[in-house]
Design an enzyme around this catalytic site. Sequence first.
Site, PDB file in Angstrom:
ATOM      1  N   GLY A  15     -40.880  46.451 -49.960  1.00 25.88           N
ATOM      2  CA  GLY A  15     -41.227  47.380 -48.880  1.00 25.88           C
ATOM      3  C   GLY A  15     -42.731  47.561 -48.776  1.00 25.88           C
ATOM      4  N   LYS A  16     -43.375  47.731 -49.915  1.00 23.90           N
ATOM      5  CA  LYS A  16     -44.840  47.874 -49.913  1.00 23.90           C
ATOM      6  C   LYS A  16     -45.494  46.576 -49.422  1.00 23.90           C
ATOM      7  CE  LYS A  16     -45.577  50.897 -53.976  1.00 23.90           C
ATOM      8  NZ  LYS A  16     -46.391  50.955 -55.219  1.00 23.90           N
ATOM      9  N   ASP A  73     -50.338  53.194 -56.424  1.00 20.73           N
ATOM     10  CA  ASP A  73     -49.308  53.984 -57.071  1.00 20.73           C
ATOM     11  C   ASP A  73     -48.998  55.089 -56.083  1.00 20.73           C
ATOM     12  OD1 ASP A  73     -47.592  54.159 -59.339  1.00 20.73           O
ATOM     13  OD2 ASP A  73     -48.547  56.053 -59.824  1.00 20.73           O
ATOM     14  N   GLY A 156     -37.187  52.988 -50.206  1.00 18.85           N
ATOM     15  CA  GLY A 156     -37.316  54.145 -51.093  1.00 18.85           C
ATOM     16  C   GLY A 156     -36.705  55.412 -50.506  1.00 18.85           C
ATOM     17  N   LYS A 178     -44.262  54.118 -38.498  1.00 18.35           N
ATOM     18  CA  LYS A 178     -44.475  54.578 -39.894  1.00 18.35           C
ATOM     19  C   LYS A 178     -45.886  54.175 -40.323  1.00 18.35           C
ATOM     20  CE  LYS A 178     -43.239  54.257 -44.744  1.00 18.35           C
ATOM     21  NZ  LYS A 178     -42.556  53.575 -45.849  1.00 18.35           N
ATOM     22  N   HIS A 183     -48.540  57.947 -45.675  1.00 19.22           N
ATOM     23  CA  HIS A 183     -49.498  58.079 -46.780  1.00 19.22           C
ATOM     24  C   HIS A 183     -50.188  56.745 -47.053  1.00 19.22           C
ATOM     25  CE1 HIS A 183     -45.554  56.831 -47.912  1.00 19.22           C
ATOM     26  NE2 HIS A 183     -45.866  56.578 -49.172  1.00 19.22           N
TER      27      HIS A 183
END
Length: 209
Positions: A15-16, A73, A156, A178, A183
């Site tokens: 996903g990242k 992170d 997630g 998104k 974030h």
Amino acid sequence: MMTKPRLLVATTNAGKQREYRELLREVPAEIVFPGDLGIALEVEEDGTTFRENAAKKAAALARASGLLSLADDSGLEVDALGGEPGVRSSRYAGPGADDPRRREFLLEKLRGIPAPRKARFVCVIAITIPGGGISFAEGECRGEITLTQRGSNGFGYDPVFQPEGRQVTLAELPPDEKNRISHRARAAAAAIPILRTLLDSESARREHP
Ligand code: ITT
């Protein structure tokens, strides 16, 4: 012709990886992931802050690859749980748990807690070059946890997170939306000028060694 420099995005989370391909589109570098280089990302995330863990991942992978490296992170902080799961977001439901199990575990913890169950996603990016210093870029996305899971985009905790001012979860938003408010999008926007500066000095070094 000069070849494009490579930027290692030190994550194995699919996903990242998908999001960074888009978010770093304008960076003048070829994005590679650990698997592309045959490198494993085996870093114990034992820090107590996002910053510590991101720095640890970026430094380990820069060392292993010799490349300019970026690691993130990230995680979810829920007010009613005193900021949990936080840095433990990926390990929250124990080793081996998958995303659906982690979401169930979170919702069980929140049972009986009335809305709004305020929360925020946090992303800390660490950037380093081998033998160089380390820079950070941070972003957050505020919202609340919904007790029903909705949407199939993202990854997630996205299906249970409703960003502030929206009636849909992050998993119901199209990926490009998104990528405007998350974030990670905010941290990436702050990281891009840092990457440009490092890539400029790297190419100057290659042209005038
Ligand atoms: P890498 O260490 O390989 O990057 P990871 O999944 O272990 O992958 P983290 O340690 O940063 O990454 O854990 C972050 C966890 O927080 C992630 O597994 C998700 O459960 C959650 N998370 C972070 N960003 C998220 C997002 O944009 N949407 C939903 N959940 C997210």
